[in-house]
Enzyme design. Structure first.
Site, PDB file in Angstrom:
ATOM      1  CB  CYS A   1      -0.921  -0.041   1.223  1.00 12.02           C
ATOM      2  SG  CYS A   1      -1.934   1.411   1.382  1.00 12.02           S
TER       3      CYS A   1
ATOM      4  CE  LYS B   1      -5.081   4.457  -5.578  1.00 10.07           C
ATOM      5  NZ  LYS B   1      -5.581   3.105  -5.457  1.00 10.07           N
TER       6      LYS B   1
ATOM      7  CE1 TYR C   1     -10.634  -1.151  -5.716  1.00  7.16           C
ATOM      8  CE2 TYR C   1     -10.941  -3.466  -6.249  1.00  7.16           C
ATOM      9  CZ  TYR C   1     -11.236  -2.371  -5.452  1.00  7.16           C
ATOM     10  OH  TYR C   1     -12.097  -2.498  -4.393  1.00  7.16           O
TER      11      TYR C   1
ATOM     12  CG  HIS D   1     -27.859  23.404  -1.310  1.00  6.14           C
ATOM     13  ND1 HIS D   1     -28.052  22.586  -2.403  1.00  6.14           N
ATOM     14  CD2 HIS D   1     -28.001  24.688  -1.761  1.00  6.14           C
ATOM     15  CE1 HIS D   1     -28.320  23.337  -3.465  1.00  6.14           C
ATOM     16  NE2 HIS D   1     -28.293  24.612  -3.093  1.00  6.14           N
TER      17      HIS D   1
END
Ligand code: FAD
Ligand code: NDP
Length: 513
Positions: free
Chosen positions: A77, A85, A219, A488
Site C-alpha cells: 500500500c 497511486k 482496479y 447544500h
C-alpha cells in the site's frame, strides 16, 4: 457487488472460542508474537500486540521486482499501491483543475505540460519519509524490526535469512503471516517478462513511461491508466472481457466511458500475443481481437501488466508445515478468527483466502487479531459491507451489493433501485460533461426498504462513500435516507434526494436544486 459479497459468504460464524485453546503464550519462546510481513496488516498487528506489553518482532523483506525495483518497510500500500497511486491520481486531477481554472478566470500560460521528473521524485520522497516513520514507530512501540526473509519451520519456529544469506532461527508463541501478494506476469506471452513492467515499477520509474499500454481492466489497470492519461500520456487499456469484474457493471461502464471521453483508448475484447523490442528501443505489441480473431499491432514505450496478483507464499515453506491452502488461488485458508490449519499460526490481509485485498481490512484484521491473542477481546473482524473506491479519473465509490448481486439474491421483484444522474456544481462553470456522474441505491423492496448497496461516481467518491458506509453498516433504510437533511450545495446531497426508481422508467436526470 459480487466482490464484496464473496467476502461476506466466505465468513463462517465465529469459531473464536474453539481456537482459543490453541493459543499459547510462553516464556520459553524468543517472542510472544512473530509477524512475517511488515505491510498494512503485519505492522498493525505487531504494534497492537506490543501495546499489551508483549515481546513482538516483525520480519519484512522486499524481493526486487523482475525489473529490479525495490523499496522499504511498509508493504504494498505504502510503497507500490494506495499511496503513490492516490498521489499520482491527484497529480492527474490537478491537471483537470488547471484546465477548469481557466474557465473560472485564472490566466494560465499555455500549453500546460506535466513533468514526470518533478512528480515522481516528490512522491518517492514522501514514501521514503513514511518508510522512516514506520521504523521510528516500531522502535517507539518496542517492536523489533528485522529486515529478514522468513519461512516456517514449525508452528513456533521461523527461519530468517538476511540479504547476505545469513541465517537465524526464532521461536514465538504465535506466528502471523502477512506477506501480501505481488503482481502477476502473463509469462505465456513472449516478451512479457523481459519488456513489461508492473505496478511494482510504475511509481518508481526514473523517466516518464511515455506512450503506455495497460493490460487488464480491474482496479490497478484502470487507476494506472487513469492517472497516466490525466498527466497527458498517450494511454491505452487492453480489456479481455469486462471492466471492474465484481463491481456493478452499469457503473463500471460509466467509469470506462468517462475515461474514454477524457482520452484513454480502449481495446475491447483483445488479448496480447507477444511483445518485441524494436531497435529504436520501443515495444511492438501484437494482439488478437477475441471476437473477430483479427491480429493487430502497435508500438509503445511501456507495457504495464495489471493482470492480477499472486499471493506471496514462495519463501514460506507452507507445505512443510502442512498448511492448508486453496490450490486455485494459492492463498492460505483461514477461519473466522484468522487461524490457519496449523496451530499457533494465523494469516491476515491479502495472503488469506476470501479476504478483500484492501489496506483497511488488513489493518483492522491485524489489530483485532492482536487483541484476541493478547488483549482479552473476542471481537472478530467483520468483513461484511466493506466500502471501497476505485480512484479512476471519475472516482467510483461503493459499499454493499451490486444491482446484479442483489437481483441474484433477492430476485428482480425483491429489490428497488433508486437512481439519479446528477451534475456536480463544480462541473457547470467549467463546462465539464457530467454524463457519467451517477448514483445508485439498491434497496429491499418491502417495508422500510433496507439499503443493500450504494454506488456513487463523481468527485471525491471515497470521501462521500465513507460516511454512507457507516449508515449502511448500521442497517440504514431508504426511509431513513429520505429523513436525512442534505448539505447544500454538494454532490452527496443528491443521494438523500434519490426518488426515481429504475422500475418506473422515468428520466433520472437531476435538474435544478
Ligand atoms: P502487504 O502490504 O503486501 O505487505 C506484505 C509485506 O510482506 C511486504 O512488505 C512484503 O515484501 C513482505 N514479505 C513477503 N514475503 C515475506 C517473507 N517471506 N519474509 C518477510 N517479509 C515478507 N488498497 C486500498 O485499500 N486502497 C487503495 O487505494 C489501494 N490501492 C492499491 C493500488 C495498487 C497498485 C495495489 C497493487 C494495491 C492497492 N491496494 C489498495 C491494496 C493494498 O495495497 C493491499 O490490500 C494491502 O497492502 C495488503 O496488505 P498486507 O498486509 O496483506 O500485505
Ligand atoms: P484483479 O485480480 O482484480 O483483476 C485482474 C484484471 O486483469 C482483470 O481485469 C482480468 O480480466 C485481467 N487479466 C487477468 N489475466 C489477464 C490476461 N492474461 N490478459 C489480459 N487480462 C488479464 O487484480 P488487480 O491487480 O487489478 O487488483 C488486485 C486487488 O488489489 C483488487 O482486488 C483490490 O482489492 C486491490 N486494489 C485496491 C484498490 C483500491 O482500493 N482502490 C486499487 C488497486 C488494487 P478478467 O476479468 O477477464 O479476468
Amino acid at each position: 457487488m459480487a466482490a464484496l459479497c464473496k467476502w461476506r459468504h466466505r465468513l463462517k460464524p465465529a469459531a473464536f472460542f474453539q481456537n482459543a485453546a490453541r493459543r499459547q503464550l510462553s516464556d520459553k519462546h524468543d517472542y510472544d508474537l512473530l509477524v512475517i510481513g511488515g505491510g498494512s496488516g503485519g505492522l498493525a498487528c505487531s504494534k497492537e500486540a506490543a501495546q499489551f506489553g508483549k515481546k513482538v518482532a516483525v520480519l519484512d523483506y522486499v524481493e526486487s521486482s523482475p525489473k529490479g525495483t525495490k523499496w522499504g518497510l511498509g508493504g504494498t500500500c505504502m510503497n507500490v499501491g494506495c499511496i503513490p497511486k492516490k498521489l499520482m491520481h491527484q497529480a492527474a486531477l490537478l491537471g483537470g483543475a488547471v484546465k477548469d481554472a481557466q474557465k473560472y478566470g485564472w490566466r494560465i500560460p499555455s500549453p500546460i505540460t506535466h513533468d514526470w521528473l518533478t512528480m515522481a521524485p516528490a512522491v518517492q520522497d514522501y514514501i521514503r519519509s513514511l518508510n522512516w516513520g514506520h521504523r521510528v514507530q516500531l522502535q517507539d512501540k518496542k517492536v523489533k524490526y528485522l529486515n529478514l526473509k522468513g519461512s516456517l519451520m514449525d508452528g513456533h519456529t521461523v527461519r530468517a535469512v538476511s540479504k547476505t544469506g545469513k541465517e537465524s532461527v526464532f521461536t514465538a508463541g504465535n506466528i502471523v503471516i502477512a506477506t501480501g501478494g505481488r503482481p502477476k506476469y502473463p509469462t505465456h506471452i513472449p516478451g512479457s517478462l523481459e519488456y513489461g513492467i508492473s505496478s511494482d515499477d510504475i511509481f518508481w520509474l526514473k523517466e516518464s513511461p511515455g506512450k503506455t499500454l495497460v493490460v487488464g481492466a480491474s482496479y490497478v489497470a484502470l487507476e494506472c491508466a487513469g492517472f497516466l492519461t490525466g498527466i497527458g500520456l498517450d494511454t491505452s487499456v487492453m480489456v479481455r472481457s469486462i471492466p471492474l469484474r465484481g463491481f456493478d457493471q452499469q457503473i463500471a461502464c460509466l467509469v470506462t466511458d468517462y475515461m474514454g471521453s477524457y482520452g484513454t483508448k480502449f481495446h475491447w475484447k483483445c488479448s496480447p500475443s507477444k511483445v518485441e523490442k524494436l531497435e529504436t528501443g520501443r515495444l511492438l505489441v501484437s494482439w488478437t481481437d477475441l471476437d473477430s480473431g483479427k491480429e493487430d499491432q502497435d508500438t509503445f514505450d511501456t507495457v504495464l501488466w495489471a493482470v492480477g496478483r499472486t499471493p506471496e507464499t514462495r519463501a514460506l515453506n507452507l507445505e512443510k508445515v502442512g498448511m492448508k491452502m486453496n490450490r486455485e488461488t494459492g492463498k492460505i485458508i483461514v477461519s473466522a478468527d484468522e487461524a490457519t490449519s496449523v496451530p499457533h499460526i494465523y494469516a491476515i490481509g491479502d495472503i488469506a483466502e476470501g479476504r478483500p485485498e484492501l489496506t483497511p481490512t488488513a489493518i483492522q484484521a491485524g489489530k483485532l487479531l492482536a487483541r484476541r491473542l493478547f488483549g482479552k477481546s473476542s471481537e472478530l473482524m467483520d468483513y461484511d459491507c466493506v466500502p471501497t473506491t476505485v480512484f479512476t479519473p471519475l472516482e467510483y465509490g461503493s459499499v454493499g451489493l451490486s444491482e446484479e448481486e442483489a437481483v441474484r439474491m433477492h430476485g428482480e421483484d425483491g429489490i428497488e433501485v433508486f437512481h439519479a444522474f446528477y451534475k456536480p456544481l463544480e462541473f457547470t462553470v467549467a463546462e465539464r460533461d457530467a454524463s457519467q456522474c451517477y448514483i445508485k441505491m439498491v434497496c429491499l423492496r418491502e417495508g422500510a426498504q433496507r439499503i443493500l448497496g450504494f454506488h456513487f461516481t463523481g468527485p471525491n467518491a471515497g470521501e462521500v462513500t465513507q460516511g454512507f458506509a457507516l449508515a449502511i453498516k448500521c442497517g440504514a433504510t431508504y426511509t431513513q435516507l429520505m429523513a436525512t437533511v442534505g448539505i447544500h450545495p454538494t454532490s452527496a446531497e443528491e443521494i438523500i434526494k434519490l426518488n426515481i426508481t429504475k422500475r418506473s422508467g422515468l428520466d433520472p436526470t437531476v435538474t435544478g436544486c
